[in-house]
Design a protein around this motif. Structure first.
Motif, PDB file in Angstrom:
ATOM      1  N   GLU A 111      41.931  45.035  23.354  1.00  0.00           N
ATOM      2  CA  GLU A 111      41.631  43.991  24.448  1.00  0.00           C
ATOM      3  C   GLU A 111      41.659  44.556  25.636  1.00  0.00           C
ATOM      4  N   ALA A 112      42.789  45.450  26.074  1.00  0.00           N
ATOM      5  CA  ALA A 112      42.985  45.965  27.218  1.00  0.00           C
ATOM      6  C   ALA A 112      41.928  47.047  27.681  1.00  0.00           C
ATOM      7  N   LEU A 113      41.652  47.972  26.621  1.00  0.00           N
ATOM      8  CA  LEU A 113      40.750  48.932  26.678  1.00  0.00           C
ATOM      9  C   LEU A 113      39.252  48.454  27.138  1.00  0.00           C
ATOM     10  N   ILE A 114      38.847  47.386  26.412  1.00  0.00           N
ATOM     11  CA  ILE A 114      37.708  46.597  26.443  1.00  0.00           C
ATOM     12  C   ILE A 114      37.487  46.050  27.866  1.00  0.00           C
ATOM     13  N   LEU A 140      34.401  37.321  34.089  1.00  0.00           N
ATOM     14  CA  LEU A 140      33.885  37.577  32.802  1.00  0.00           C
ATOM     15  C   LEU A 140      34.534  38.462  31.902  1.00  0.00           C
ATOM     16  N   VAL A 141      35.040  39.470  32.455  1.00  0.00           N
ATOM     17  CA  VAL A 141      35.877  40.285  31.415  1.00  0.00           C
ATOM     18  C   VAL A 141      36.947  39.681  30.881  1.00  0.00           C
ATOM     19  N   ALA A 142      37.557  38.908  31.728  1.00  0.00           N
ATOM     20  CA  ALA A 142      38.649  38.279  31.311  1.00  0.00           C
ATOM     21  C   ALA A 142      38.498  37.218  30.011  1.00  0.00           C
ATOM     22  N   LEU A 143      37.186  36.805  29.777  1.00  0.00           N
ATOM     23  CA  LEU A 143      36.704  35.906  28.784  1.00  0.00           C
ATOM     24  C   LEU A 143      36.375  36.871  27.572  1.00  0.00           C
ATOM     25  N   LEU A 144      35.568  37.772  27.949  1.00  0.00           N
ATOM     26  CA  LEU A 144      34.857  38.647  26.945  1.00  0.00           C
ATOM     27  C   LEU A 144      35.694  39.509  26.179  1.00  0.00           C
ATOM     28  N   ALA A 145      36.769  40.140  26.946  1.00  0.00           N
ATOM     29  CA  ALA A 145      37.655  41.056  26.086  1.00  0.00           C
ATOM     30  C   ALA A 145      38.448  40.293  25.174  1.00  0.00           C
ATOM     31  N   PRO A 146      39.045  39.133  25.404  1.00  0.00           N
ATOM     32  CA  PRO A 146      39.937  38.447  24.393  1.00  0.00           C
ATOM     33  C   PRO A 146      39.116  37.986  23.336  1.00  0.00           C
ATOM     34  N   PHE A 147      37.473  37.626  23.636  1.00  0.00           N
ATOM     35  CA  PHE A 147      36.793  37.317  22.811  1.00  0.00           C
ATOM     36  C   PHE A 147      36.425  38.072  21.653  1.00  0.00           C
ATOM     37  N   SER A 149      38.342  40.953  21.192  1.00  0.00           N
ATOM     38  CA  SER A 149      39.435  41.323  20.412  1.00  0.00           C
ATOM     39  C   SER A 149      39.974  40.405  19.452  1.00  0.00           C
ATOM     40  N   SER A 150      39.796  39.119  19.811  1.00  0.00           N
ATOM     41  CA  SER A 150      40.290  38.174  18.823  1.00  0.00           C
ATOM     42  C   SER A 150      39.753  38.035  17.358  1.00  0.00           C
ATOM     43  N   VAL A 170      43.737  30.417  14.252  1.00  0.00           N
ATOM     44  CA  VAL A 170      44.275  31.679  14.816  1.00  0.00           C
ATOM     45  C   VAL A 170      43.531  32.509  16.084  1.00  0.00           C
ATOM     46  N   PHE A 171      42.063  32.577  15.661  1.00  0.00           N
ATOM     47  CA  PHE A 171      41.071  32.867  16.574  1.00  0.00           C
ATOM     48  C   PHE A 171      41.157  32.148  18.060  1.00  0.00           C
ATOM     49  N   ARG A 172      41.048  30.603  17.766  1.00  0.00           N
ATOM     50  CA  ARG A 172      41.106  29.846  18.890  1.00  0.00           C
ATOM     51  C   ARG A 172      42.258  29.879  19.828  1.00  0.00           C
ATOM     52  N   MET A 173      43.480  30.057  18.834  1.00  0.00           N
ATOM     53  CA  MET A 173      44.716  29.966  19.952  1.00  0.00           C
ATOM     54  C   MET A 173      45.009  31.251  20.444  1.00  0.00           C
ATOM     55  N   ARG A 174      44.706  32.547  19.768  1.00  0.00           N
ATOM     56  CA  ARG A 174      44.643  33.808  20.292  1.00  0.00           C
ATOM     57  C   ARG A 174      43.783  33.974  21.365  1.00  0.00           C
ATOM     58  N   PHE A 175      42.593  33.512  21.476  1.00  0.00           N
ATOM     59  CA  PHE A 175      41.402  33.665  22.675  1.00  0.00           C
ATOM     60  C   PHE A 175      42.117  32.844  23.619  1.00  0.00           C
TER      61      PHE A 175
END
Length: 569
Positions: A111-114, A140-147, A149-150, A170-175
């Motif tokens: 996530e950090a690298l993306i 945009l990046v703060a939404l895309l990277a977690p999306f 990597s989740s 898990v995907f929803r909570m992690r995202f």
């Protein structure tokens, strides 16, 4: 030789010193990232809704994201490795299986690298939260990277059979957990990185008082939200909106740095209250409470980031406009000073020009006076002496015996020479100062000169004069006479004409003199820049009497000189 050794040792020492400083900075950065990662993981575990395996706010990923944004690309691998011991330590203390520990570390680093890679690619520079374009890209990046990597993180949870929640839960909570962490913690870390302490020291006491009031307000609102259970009939949904005025206050008055702190404080209070059944997000199930607080904080953070950046951009634009205004005022002052200096210079130049004109007028007057004196001396003195010599020769001739014919012939020749010398002296006297101009007027003087000019130059000159009965000042007469003489001389020297006309007339404005010829003509502008003193003399004489001169000529089309002199002068 010793100089060579010194010159060799000094660069080596400098190189080693720079290497040691660089290595020390890398070690300190690694320790700081590892410590922050460990502390963030502890906070993340503390903010987890049980029995779910995902925290409501998971700081480690955002800490890595911020560290990569603040460092050079070539050192990213070193920072990621520095976070691994902290990750391993905190996860082992939580009794998590090793495979899950390694899997979560991979997803966190992914996530950090993306996020850092996409942001660097889109901006080509470091992140700035006082710039709306950077804020837009960051969101945009703060939404895309977690999306992205989740998907990997949820898959790891399923593969390791860790927890009881299904994949998409898990995907929803992690995202949402990582989006919230990125939007709140990354701005906090980046804006407070390398803060200029001098700005804090130079702030006024009123500024510190305002910061204190804002801090107290945030703490009071946070405690109020924790002191009330909203479930049941005693619910107080108004507590949900209490932090908003304080968040706006922080963004408008203090910018991104203070708004990020205020947002983190509000987030901690709201999440802590939701976990422990307090505040406006504790009325439903744990899963719904976590989602509600996450959505609220995410939706509040995005406009807050935009508002803080927009305020800063407006302040910079205002400051730039003020600086431009100051520079414009300085430029205007300089222009005014230059204009004043130019005006003074022009005034001095004008004064010098007037002095030169007055001096030239005096020189012309003196020249005319001197010409008159020399003319009179030639006419009254030298001419009389020559006449006396001629008479003496005649007397001497009568005394010579008649039979000495050679001597008589020689005396006759001497007398003829004396008579010719008398005529030449009279001509020179007339050229220096025509007495006829002074006694009989301008027209008669011109007629006399033209008669001699025609005999000498063999050029037909027609004079036309219409001056009326009124008198003409002597200075005007001598000026026009000299202009006409100089013009006719130019006709004889340069035009190649066989005829010329001189017209003199009186008008309502003064006197006009026109001298024309049918000669070869010339280029007036070229003659002005490279001609002789004749034209300059004509113009200066006329200018002294406030007159004017115009010359019209063209090759093979003759030349016309128009001179005008006002009689009021």
């Amino acid at each position: 030789m010793s100089g060579l050794v010194v010159n060799t040792i000094e660069p080596t020492r400098g190189y080693l010193k720079r290497r040691h400083e660089k290595l020390l900075r890398q070690v300190l950065a690694a320790l700081l990232v590892g410590s922050a990662y460990y502390l963030g993981a502890k906070i993340g575990f503390a903010l987890t809704f049980q029995p779910h395996p995902v925290s409501t706010l998971w700081p480690p990923n955002s800490i890595l994201f911020a560290a990569l944004l603040l460092s050079q690309t070539r050192s990213w691998w070193f920072l990621l490795l520095a976070a691994f011991p902290a990750h391993l330590l905190v996860q082992l203390n939580a009794d998590i299986p090793m495979t899950m520990i390694l899997s979560w570390f991979v997803s966190n680093c992914t996530e950090a690298l993306i996020g850092a890679s996409i942001f660097r690619y889109l901006t080509k520079s470091e992140v700035r939260f006082d710039n709306t374009r950077h804020v837009s890209i960051f969101i945009l990046v703060a939404l895309l990277a977690p999306f992205l990597s989740s998907f990997l993180d949820s898959a790891f949870v399923m593969l390791n059979q860790f927890g009881e929640s299904p994949y998409w839960a898990v995907f929803r909570m992690r995202f949402f957990s990582n989006v919230l962490a990125s939007l709140t913690l990354v701005p906090l870390i980046v804006t407070w990185h390398n803060v200029d302490l001098s700005l804090l020291q130079s702030a006024s006491w009123k500024r510190y008082l305002e910061v204190g009031l804002l801090t107290v307000g945030l703490l009071v609102v946070g405690l109020l939200s924790l002191s009330s259970r909203t479930a049941g009939p005693d619910a107080k949904p108004a507590l949900l909106y209490l932090p908003l005025p304080l968040l706006l206050w922080a963004a408008i008055r203090f910018g991104p740095r203070a708004s990020s702190v205020a947002l983190v404080v509000v987030s901690v209070f709201e999440i802590w209250g939701a976990i422990h059944g307090l505040g406006p997000f504790s009325s439903q199930s744990a899963q719904r409470n976590a989602l509600s607080v996450q959505l609220f904080l995410i939706l509040a953070s995005m406009p807050l980031l935009f508002l803080a950046a927009l305020i800063k951009e407006r302040e910079r634009a205002h400051e730039a406009a003020s600086q431009k205004e100051v520079r414009l005022e300085v430029a205007l002052d300089a222009a005014q000073q230059a204009s004043q200096a130019l005006g003074d210079s022009q005034e001095k130049l004008h004064q010098s020009h007037n002095q030169i004109r007055k001096l030239l007028g005096r020189l012309i007057d003196v020249q005319e006076t001197e010409r008159r004196r020399i003319s009179r001396e030639l006419h009254d003195d030298l001419n009389q002496q020559i006449a006396t010599l001629s008479i003496s020769i005649s007397r001497l001739k009568r005394r010579v015996p008649l039979q000495d014919e050679d001597l008589i012939a020689e005396l006759d020749q001497i007398r003829e020479t004396a008579n010719g010398l008398t005529k030449e002296v009279r001509r020179l006297s007339h050229q220096l100062h025509p007495a006829v101009l002074e006694h009989l007027g301008l027209v008669t003087a011109l007629e006399s000169y033209i008669a001699g000019f025609v005999d000498e130059e063999r050029i037909d000159v027609q004079l036309t004069a219409d001056l009326g009965d009124k008198g003409i000042p002597f200075q005007t007469s001598i000026c026009l006479y000299r202009v006409a003489v100089e013009a006719l001389r130019n006709v004889a020297r340069h035009s190649g004409a066989r005829s010329a006309t001189v017209n003199l007339k009186r008008t309502s404005a003064g006197l006009e003199l026109q001298v024309s010829d049918s000669g070869r003509g010339f280029d007036v502008e070229a003659f002005r820049h490279g001609g002789g003193l004749g034209l300059i003399s004509i113009e200066e004489r006329l200018r002294l009497l406030q007159g004017s001169c115009e010359i019209r000529s063209a090759p093979e089309r003759g030349t016309t000189l128009d001179a005008r002199v006002p009689l009021a002068v």
